[in-house]
Every structure is written in structure tokens, then in C-alpha cells.
Motif scaffolding. Structure first.
Motif, PDB file in Angstrom:
ATOM      1  N   GLY A 268      18.652  -0.027 -14.161  1.00 50.16           N
ATOM      2  CA  GLY A 268      18.192   0.423 -12.851  1.00 50.16           C
ATOM      3  C   GLY A 268      17.049  -0.434 -12.341  1.00 50.16           C
ATOM      4  N   ASN A 269      16.781  -0.315 -11.063  1.00 49.58           N
ATOM      5  CA  ASN A 269      15.742  -1.126 -10.427  1.00 49.58           C
ATOM      6  C   ASN A 269      14.382  -0.454 -10.581  1.00 49.58           C
ATOM      7  OD1 ASN A 269      14.165  -2.753  -8.854  1.00 49.58           O
ATOM      8  ND2 ASN A 269      15.484  -2.682  -7.051  1.00 49.58           N
ATOM      9  N   MET A 270      13.569  -0.967 -11.507  1.00 45.46           N
ATOM     10  CA  MET A 270      12.261  -0.381 -11.783  1.00 45.46           C
ATOM     11  C   MET A 270      11.222  -0.725 -10.710  1.00 45.46           C
ATOM     12  SD  MET A 270      12.225   1.516 -14.464  1.00 45.46           S
ATOM     13  CE  MET A 270      13.214   1.886 -15.923  1.00 45.46           C
ATOM     14  N   LEU A 271      11.572  -1.610  -9.774  1.00 47.64           N
ATOM     15  CA  LEU A 271      10.643  -1.976  -8.709  1.00 47.64           C
ATOM     16  C   LEU A 271      10.889  -1.172  -7.433  1.00 47.64           C
ATOM     17  CD1 LEU A 271      10.576  -5.867  -9.103  1.00 47.64           C
ATOM     18  CD2 LEU A 271       8.931  -4.210  -9.984  1.00 47.64           C
ATOM     19  N   TYR A 272      11.896  -0.304  -7.456  1.00 43.75           N
ATOM     20  CA  TYR A 272      12.236   0.469  -6.260  1.00 43.75           C
ATOM     21  C   TYR A 272      11.032   1.306  -5.834  1.00 43.75           C
ATOM     22  CZ  TYR A 272      15.562   2.530  -3.009  1.00 43.75           C
ATOM     23  OH  TYR A 272      16.238   2.904  -1.867  1.00 43.75           O
ATOM     24  N   PRO A 273      10.674   1.296  -4.543  1.00 47.01           N
ATOM     25  CA  PRO A 273       9.460   1.998  -4.100  1.00 47.01           C
ATOM     26  C   PRO A 273       9.616   3.515  -4.093  1.00 47.01           C
ATOM     27  CG  PRO A 273      10.608   1.059  -2.220  1.00 47.01           C
ATOM     28  CD  PRO A 273      11.335   0.571  -3.434  1.00 47.01           C
ATOM     29  N   VAL A 274       8.575   4.192  -4.527  1.00 52.67           N
ATOM     30  CA  VAL A 274       8.532   5.651  -4.519  1.00 52.67           C
ATOM     31  C   VAL A 274       7.308   6.061  -3.705  1.00 52.67           C
ATOM     32  CG1 VAL A 274       8.341   7.739  -5.921  1.00 52.67           C
ATOM     33  CG2 VAL A 274       9.594   5.760  -6.802  1.00 52.67           C
ATOM     34  N   ARG A 275       7.514   6.955  -2.737  1.00 51.70           N
ATOM     35  CA  ARG A 275       6.403   7.408  -1.904  1.00 51.70           C
ATOM     36  C   ARG A 275       5.666   8.539  -2.595  1.00 51.70           C
ATOM     37  NH1 ARG A 275       7.885  10.851   2.448  1.00 51.70           N
ATOM     38  NH2 ARG A 275       9.429  10.483   1.914  1.00 51.70           N
ATOM     39  N   VAL A 276       4.356   8.389  -2.786  1.00 51.78           N
ATOM     40  CA  VAL A 276       3.545   9.426  -3.430  1.00 51.78           C
ATOM     41  C   VAL A 276       2.262   9.606  -2.634  1.00 51.78           C
ATOM     42  CG1 VAL A 276       4.434   8.944  -5.732  1.00 51.78           C
ATOM     43  CG2 VAL A 276       2.378   7.766  -4.946  1.00 51.78           C
ATOM     44  N   SER A 277       1.541  10.655  -2.948  1.00 51.91           N
ATOM     45  CA  SER A 277       0.261  10.885  -2.307  1.00 51.91           C
ATOM     46  C   SER A 277      -0.787   9.956  -2.900  1.00 51.91           C
ATOM     47  CB  SER A 277      -0.173  12.340  -2.503  1.00 51.91           C
ATOM     48  OG  SER A 277      -1.502  12.520  -2.095  1.00 51.91           O
ATOM     49  N   GLU A 278      -1.591   9.347  -2.034  1.00 52.87           N
ATOM     50  CA  GLU A 278      -2.674   8.497  -2.515  1.00 52.87           C
ATOM     51  C   GLU A 278      -3.648   9.295  -3.370  1.00 52.87           C
ATOM     52  OE1 GLU A 278      -4.448   6.774   0.921  1.00 52.87           O
ATOM     53  OE2 GLU A 278      -3.038   5.097   1.004  1.00 52.87           O
ATOM     54  N   GLU A 279      -3.858  10.562  -3.004  1.00 48.24           N
ATOM     55  CA  GLU A 279      -4.804  11.389  -3.739  1.00 48.24           C
ATOM     56  C   GLU A 279      -4.347  11.663  -5.173  1.00 48.24           C
ATOM     57  OE1 GLU A 279      -7.715  12.211  -2.552  1.00 48.24           O
ATOM     58  OE2 GLU A 279      -7.279  11.246  -0.663  1.00 48.24           O
ATOM     59  N   ALA A 280      -3.064  11.500  -5.429  1.00 52.65           N
ATOM     60  CA  ALA A 280      -2.560  11.725  -6.780  1.00 52.65           C
ATOM     61  C   ALA A 280      -3.064  10.663  -7.741  1.00 52.65           C
ATOM     62  CB  ALA A 280      -1.038  11.722  -6.781  1.00 52.65           C
ATOM     63  N   MET A 281      -3.547   9.543  -7.206  1.00 50.94           N
ATOM     64  CA  MET A 281      -4.057   8.465  -8.045  1.00 50.94           C
ATOM     65  C   MET A 281      -5.555   8.639  -8.333  1.00 50.94           C
ATOM     66  SD  MET A 281      -1.303   6.788  -8.306  1.00 50.94           S
ATOM     67  CE  MET A 281       0.234   6.503  -7.449  1.00 50.94           C
ATOM     68  N   LYS A 282      -6.159   9.640  -7.724  1.00 53.17           N
ATOM     69  CA  LYS A 282      -7.599   9.797  -7.850  1.00 53.17           C
ATOM     70  C   LYS A 282      -7.936  11.105  -8.551  1.00 53.17           C
ATOM     71  CE  LYS A 282      -8.056   7.457  -3.389  1.00 53.17           C
ATOM     72  NZ  LYS A 282      -8.475   7.618  -1.979  1.00 53.17           N
ATOM     73  N   LEU A 283      -9.153  11.180  -9.049  1.00 55.85           N
ATOM     74  CA  LEU A 283      -9.619  12.414  -9.689  1.00 55.85           C
ATOM     75  C   LEU A 283     -10.194  13.322  -8.605  1.00 55.85           C
ATOM     76  CD1 LEU A 283     -10.249  14.174 -12.082  1.00 55.85           C
ATOM     77  CD2 LEU A 283     -12.329  12.871 -12.460  1.00 55.85           C
ATOM     78  N   SER A 284      -9.335  14.065  -7.933  1.00 60.01           N
ATOM     79  CA  SER A 284      -9.787  14.954  -6.873  1.00 60.01           C
ATOM     80  C   SER A 284      -9.315  16.369  -7.156  1.00 60.01           C
ATOM     81  CB  SER A 284      -9.241  14.487  -5.522  1.00 60.01           C
ATOM     82  OG  SER A 284      -7.834  14.429  -5.567  1.00 60.01           O
ATOM     83  N   LEU A 285     -10.168  17.326  -6.870  1.00 59.34           N
ATOM     84  CA  LEU A 285      -9.818  18.720  -7.131  1.00 59.34           C
ATOM     85  C   LEU A 285      -8.763  19.222  -6.157  1.00 59.34           C
ATOM     86  CD1 LEU A 285     -10.468  21.231  -8.803  1.00 59.34           C
ATOM     87  CD2 LEU A 285     -12.164  21.842  -7.112  1.00 59.34           C
TER      88      LEU A 285
END
Length: 411
Positions: A268-285
Motif C-alpha cells: 500500500g501507499n504509505m505516503l497517502y495523505p491523511v487529514r488530521v487535527s493539528e491539535e492532535a500533534m500537540k499536548l493540549s487539554l
């Protein structure tokens, strides 16, 4: 070291360890057939949807043309209404033509035949163009809110879909019209879904919850717990070995199945783009906004795997600790299972989810679920919550275990 050797030997000689390994392997193999079934259902659904779309837009186009002829006959001076009907006819003409162009490709997909690059390009451009036509039609007033609701569409949803298409186009990535096609990438994504995680956690709980009580019942505890060795280090050995063993009991079967799928059906194509929330990458409550970004599938799966590893270790620590504290496997198992069921049900209900995530470490943080609600803790918060609870639980268990009289068996 003595405690580690004892725990390793015990884990490798227990029948339930090998039973668990076989059970997880069979479950992973079963997921292959489930994914294959989902692929068939998805393809059949897409084919039916496109056929229904052709019939619907053909009928609406005919009705729009009849209205134009009727207006031209009855009210030839009503240029405004005639122009409005002409825009509507043009709108349905575009949708009908594009659906008709995709029909042969969807029929080929339903027969599970591999699509050529040109066919993928046609399908890609058609889907993107149809979304754009509908969005423009809604903005220009050709169709109204009720028309959109009948088709489960919103302006935001269409804009996101168009942005996704543009992102794939910009990155020059091969379009994937079927998210369930059997390959290694899709299998990993499917395995890391909430329901599968729940079942895995139940199995982990089952194998961990009787870890200490079983030693008491067998009398094997006398070999080590009544010795002058530091009990805290012995308990730590139990945590470490059981966590490693449980991870291996999951990782080994999953890796075997993924390897076989990859060699047989592709990676499978491991470079295929996936849309996620930017906040999911940060330590935010809290996720106050839905600011979104794109990461590769490999990045997405990497974050998901980290969360999966932590929740497996967390479940193991909870199981072993309750085994030591309560000395009653049935009560311990029922207690944790009850909390997990509430957690799983709550994860499907946004209004409950918004409240319970702050104190429920059993929720597996899924990026795709994060987008469904604004008020939700991030993945990193979930991991830190698990770490804090593990530290508190292990310290308390160690304190109780250190004071326990084990000379006669149960305290």
C-alpha cells in the motif's frame, strides 16, 4: 535479576501465554476476511450509489428541461425564471454526465479488476468535479439546504473533500478510490480501529488479571516472595516482564499477518495523505478548533501505534496491580471490563465523550474520531493520563505488597 528470571520462566511455561498467542493469531487472520468482506461491500455500495445517482440526475434533468419548455410556452417574457431553470438544467446535466462517465469504472471495480492509471485519473477528476459542481450550485442558490440534507452534504464537508482532492493532486499521489482494498497499509489501519482495540484489551486483561493470584493458588510464590529479596524490585519485575510478554503476544501475530499480506497483496501507499487535527500533534487539554493538517499514512499509523503500545502497557499494569491488590480475579476482571464497556459506548456518543475523556484512560485516541468533536483531549494527553495513573497505581500496589504477610498464603 532473580525476579526477572522467575517471571520470564513463569510466563513462558504458562499454557495461557501460548493460548493467547494462538488466539490473537487467529483473530488477526479473521480480520483479513472481515477486511475482504468490507472491500466487497464498499465496492457494491459505490456501484449502487453511482447507478442511483445516474437515475436520479437523469430524472431531475428531464424535469428541469420540461419546466423550461413549459415556461417558454406559457411565460416567454419571464426571462428570470427561465434563466433559473436553465441553470438548474445545466447543474443536473453536469452531474448526470459525470456520473455516467464513472459508471463503467465503478462496474469494473465491483468485479474487483485492477484499474489503469487513466481510469483512476478519470474517477478522481469526476469525483472532484462533482463536488465542485454541487458546491457552486449550493452557493449560487441552484439547490437549497434541504437538497443538501437529503444527500447528507454540507458546504464544509464538500470544501474539505475538494481540499483533499487538491492535496492529492499537488503531491502527485496515486488516487485510492477504495479504502478497504486488501494490503498491509489498510490492514494496519483497520486493526487499529476502536472495536479491535477493545477486544485486544479484554484479552490483555484476561491474561494479566490472574498473574499474582495464580501464584498464590499454585504455591509458587513461596519460591521467591518469601525470600529476603526486595519486594519492590520483584513487583517491578512482574510489571516489566508481563508488559513485554503481552506486547509480544500482540506484535508477533500482527507482524506475521501483515508480512503475509504485504508479500501477497502489496504494502500500500504509505505516503497517502491523511487529514488530521493539528491539535492532535500537540499536548493540549482541549481541542477548541478544528484546524487541520495533512500527514502521510505512515505518520498517522506511527502515532496510532504509539498510542496502542501505551494502552497495552497501561492495561497490563492495571491487570497485574488489581491481581495483587484484590486477590480476586473475577471481581477485578468484572470491574475493569465494566469501565471499558462504558468507555467504549461513550466513545460513540460525543456528548458523553466530551465529559468522560478527562478521567477515562481507556479511550484509545483515534485521530479520525478527534475531528468529530471540538471538546476532546488530544492523543498526548491520553498517554500522559495513562502514565500518571500507572505511576500512582504501581506506587500504591508496591506499598501494599511490601507490607503484606505472605508466609501463610493469602493475606
Amino acid at each position: 535479576m532473580k525476579g526477572l528470571k522467575f517471571e520470564v520462566k513463569k510466563a513462558l511455561t504458562q499454557k495461557k501465554t501460548w493460548f493467547m498467542l494462538v488466539l490473537v493469531l487467529l483473530y488477526c487472520i479473521g480480520l483479513v476476511f472481515v477486511l475482504n468482506r468490507k472491500e466487497k461491500d464498499f465496492l457494491a455500495q459505490q456501484q449502487r450509489y453511482n447507478q442511483n445517482t445516474i437515475e436520479e440526475y437523469s430524472g431531475l434533468l428531464s424535469m428541469a428541461r420540461i419546466k423550461i419548455m413549459d415556461l417558454e410556452y406559457r411565460e416567454p417574457e419571464n426571462h428570470t425564471e427561465i434563466a433559473k431553470q436553465e441553470r438548474e438544467a445545466e447543474f443536473y446535466q453536469h452531474l448526470y454526465s459525470k456520473s455516467l462517465l464513472s459508471e463503467e469504472i465503478y462496474n469494473k471495480m465491483a468485479l474487483r479488476k485492477e484499474l489503469s492509471q487513466s481510469e483512476l485519473s478519470i474517477l478522481f477528476m469526476n469525483n472532484k468535479s462533482m463536488d465542485q459542481v454541487i458546491l457552486n450550485g449550493y452557493i449560487e442558490g441552484v439547490v437549497d439546504e434541504s437538497w443538501m440534507e437529503e444527500r447528507s452534504l454540507t458546504q464544509e464537508k464538500l470544501e474539505k473533500q475538494i481540499t483533499d482532492y487538491e492535496n492529492i493532486e499537488t503531491l502527485d499521489i496515486k488516487y485510492e478510490p477504495n479504502p478497504y482494498v486488501l494490503n498491509a497499509k489498510n490492514y494496519i489501519k483497520f486493526f487499529l480501529q476502536q472495536m479491535n482495540i477493545f477486544i485486544i484489551l479484554v484479552l490483555i486483561l484476561f491474561i494479566s488479571i490472574n498473574d499474582y493470584e495464580g501464584e498464590i493458588e499454585e504455591g509458587s510464590y513461596k519460591l521467591i516472595y518469601t525470600s529476603p529479596w526486595n519486594r519492590k524490585s520483584l513487583l517491578l519485575s512482574k510489571y516489566i516482564v508481563r508488559s513485554i510478554v503481552n506486547l509480544l503476544l500482540i506484535v508477533i501475530p500482527v507482524s506475521i499477518v501483515i508480512l503475509m499480506i504485504g508479500l501477497s497483496f502489496g504494502w500500500g501507499n504509505m505516503l497517502y495523505p491523511v487529514r488530521v487535527s493539528e491539535e492532535a500533534m500537540k499536548l493540549s487539554l482541549l481541542l477548541i478548533s478544528n484546524n487541520e493538517t495533512y500527514i502521510s499514512t505512515s505518520g498517522y499509523l506511527g502515532f496510532q501505534t504509539i498510542g496502542f503500545i501505551f494502552i497495552i502497557i497501561f492495561q497490563t499494569i492495571i491487570g497485574v496491580s488489581l491481581s495483587v491488590l484484590l486477590e480476586d480475579s473475577s471481581t477485578s476482571f468484572g470491574l475493569v471490563l465494566g469501565i471499558m464497556i462504558v468507555s467504549f459506548i461513550g466513545s460513540m456518543l460525543d456528548n458523553i465523550l466530551a465529559v468522560q475523556v478527562f478521567f477515562n484512560p481507556w479511550i484509545f485516541m483515534d485521530f479520525t474520531a478527534i475531528l468529530s468533536i471540538n471538546t476532546k483531549v488530544s492523543m498526548y494527553y491520553g498517554v500522559i493520563l495513562q502514565l500518571l495513573i500507572m505511576i500512582i497505581v504501581t506506587m500504591y500496589t508496591s506499598y501494599i505488597f511490601n507490607k503484606r504477610d505472605l508466609i501463610g498464603g493469602k493475606s
